[in-house]
Design an enzyme around this catalytic site. Structure first.
Site, PDB file in Angstrom:
ATOM      1  N   ASP A 135     -10.727  -9.296   7.542  1.00 61.62           N
ATOM      2  CA  ASP A 135     -12.122  -9.265   7.103  1.00 61.62           C
ATOM      3  C   ASP A 135     -12.706 -10.678   7.057  1.00 61.62           C
ATOM      4  OD1 ASP A 135     -12.152  -6.563   6.938  1.00 61.62           O
ATOM      5  OD2 ASP A 135     -12.628  -6.439   4.812  1.00 61.62           O
TER       6      ASP A 135
ATOM      7  N   LYS B 258       4.193 -15.423   2.629  1.00 65.92           N
ATOM      8  CA  LYS B 258       4.207 -16.171   1.364  1.00 65.92           C
ATOM      9  C   LYS B 258       5.666 -16.363   0.975  1.00 65.92           C
ATOM     10  CE  LYS B 258       1.924 -18.122  -2.024  1.00 65.92           C
ATOM     11  NZ  LYS B 258       1.305 -19.446  -1.782  1.00 65.92           N
TER      12      LYS B 258
ATOM     13  N   ASP C 123      -5.035  -7.199   5.753  1.00 62.42           N
ATOM     14  CA  ASP C 123      -6.265  -6.553   5.308  1.00 62.42           C
ATOM     15  C   ASP C 123      -7.306  -7.602   4.914  1.00 62.42           C
ATOM     16  OD1 ASP C 123      -8.106  -4.664   4.509  1.00 62.42           O
ATOM     17  OD2 ASP C 123      -6.910  -3.855   2.878  1.00 62.42           O
TER      18      ASP C 123
ATOM     19  N   TYR D  76       0.818  -1.218   0.000  1.00 58.13           N
ATOM     20  CA  TYR D  76       0.000   0.000   0.000  1.00 58.13           C
ATOM     21  C   TYR D  76       0.850   1.265   0.000  1.00 58.13           C
ATOM     22  CZ  TYR D  76      -3.966  -3.034   1.146  1.00 58.13           C
ATOM     23  OH  TYR D  76      -4.930  -4.009   1.122  1.00 58.13           O
TER      24      TYR D  76
ATOM     25  N   ASP E 223      -2.161 -18.357   2.007  1.00 60.14           N
ATOM     26  CA  ASP E 223      -3.259 -19.069   1.360  1.00 60.14           C
ATOM     27  C   ASP E 223      -3.746 -20.232   2.215  1.00 60.14           C
ATOM     28  OD1 ASP E 223      -0.679 -19.955   0.799  1.00 60.14           O
ATOM     29  OD2 ASP E 223      -1.222 -20.901  -1.085  1.00 60.14           O
TER      30      ASP E 223
END
Length: 351
Positions: free
Chosen positions: A249, A189, A245, A142, A221
């Site tokens: 959620d 990752k 992020d 970001y 994942d």
């Protein structure tokens, strides 16, 4: 105790849910003989409309001089639907995080006994869930280099991390784990991304400083799958900005409603407390929004101020409201729903 709290209502339902949190905090202050001074300030679309800037210097001044910041929500559909907009409400959130040094987002996920069957997941999978995801907030993709090339036909975003950014977040993760179940999971990752390999080697080097903490390393994942299969297997999780992020959620639906989960963003100066839901503009001004996530964010604020009894009083009264059905329409089962303001009044009265 005297508390100076910056109050950033923001956009959409932000002002309505913030009003209820203020009622609850004022009731707690009266009960425990504290004195709270509220300092309102503009942010988001409301600030753009007023001064053309989503996080004005005046607002930063108020936040910088506060003991804590209580925040509502940012966002407005007129900006979402305008790809050409040069200034957006969400830019204020990123700017606020950077200027206040809010590098760690603390997102707890837990279940409520009276609502456990409202979760989309089976009861036996989620009972006992009590985890915290610690998301790095001021680095990563970001904030990395981005742009277009090839006459605009190619776009790129760069995930960049420095070791010190990872280390300060991991340190908070280790410290939290020491106060809880002494389990820490680093989510990355590392089989593909170089930035994730830096995350993993940095955390591995810190293990010796926290020998009591059991550290695991999992790919993002795989965690996305396991989080809905066995959420109670996790305790404290640390991860990069983008991964956090998405995972936070995902985790939020375990409780049965995004309107119930609180959060904090902490740094070296002042900390910010906010519900995890968005501005929900469709409900703005209708007095129907669920204020409980904001109220529970206020409980986190008191907890971080070492006012643990005050925080417990808030959590207890929220659980009581859920058990007795004093809830807004999103949680109502028998058609009997309370207004946002009525829930706030009931909570304050019962405190």
């Amino acid at each position: 105790m005297k508390l100076n709290i910056a109050l950033l209502a923001g956009d959409g339902i932000g002002p309505e849910v913030i009003d209820q949190a203020v009622k609850v905090c004022d009731a707690v202050a009266t009960k425990f003989n504290h004195e709270i001074t509220w300092k309102p300030a503009l942010t988001g679309a409301a600030a753009i409309d007023a001064v053309g800037e989503p996080y004005p210097d005046d607002t930063h001044e108020v936040c910088s001089n506060a003991d804590a910041v209580l925040f509502g929500a940012i966002g407005h559909p007129r900006f979402d639907n305008d790809p050409s907009a040069k200034v957006r409400p969400e830019q204020g959130l990123l700017k606020m995080r950077q200027k206040l040094g809010l590098f760690a987002n603390v997102r707890p996920t837990f279940t409520f006994p009276s609502l456990i069957d409202k979760s989309p997941l089976k009861r036996e999978r989620i009972e006992g869930t009590d985890l915290i995801i610690l998301r790095e907030l001021t680095g990563g993709i970001y904030f990395g280099e981005r742009g277009r090339k090839d006459s605009g036909d190619t776009a790129f975003d760069t995930m960049t991390y420095e070791r010190h950014e990872i280390k300060r977040l991991a340190q908070k993760g280790f410290e939290m784990a020491m106060k809880r179940s002494k389990k820490l999971c680093c989510v990355d990752k590392a089989n593909v991304l170089e930035s994730s390999r830096l995350w993993r080697e940095t955390v591995q080097a810190m293990e010796k400083d926290y020998p009591e903490v059991e550290v695991s390393y999992e790919f993002v994942d795989a965690v996305a799958m396991r989080l809905v299969q066995w959420p109670s297997a996790y305790d404290v999780m640390i991860t990069a900005n983008l991964f956090g992020d998405i995972l936070t959620d995902e985790a939020s639906v375990i409780s049965g409603s995004m309107g119930l989960m609180p959060s904090s963003s902490v740094g070296s100066k002042v900390s910010l407390y906010e519900p995890i839901h968005g501005s929900y503009p469709q409900a703005a001004g209708k007095d129907i929004a669920n204020p409980l996530a904001t109220v529970l964010s206020a409980a986190m604020l008191f907890e971080d101020m070492n006012l643990t009894e005050e925080a417990k009083v808030i959590r207890d009264v929220v659980n009581k409201s859920l058990a007795e059905g004093i809830v807004t329409e999103d949680l109502s089962e028998d058609g009997k729903a309370y207004k946002t303001s009525e829930v706030g009044d009931w909570l304050a009265k019962n405190i």
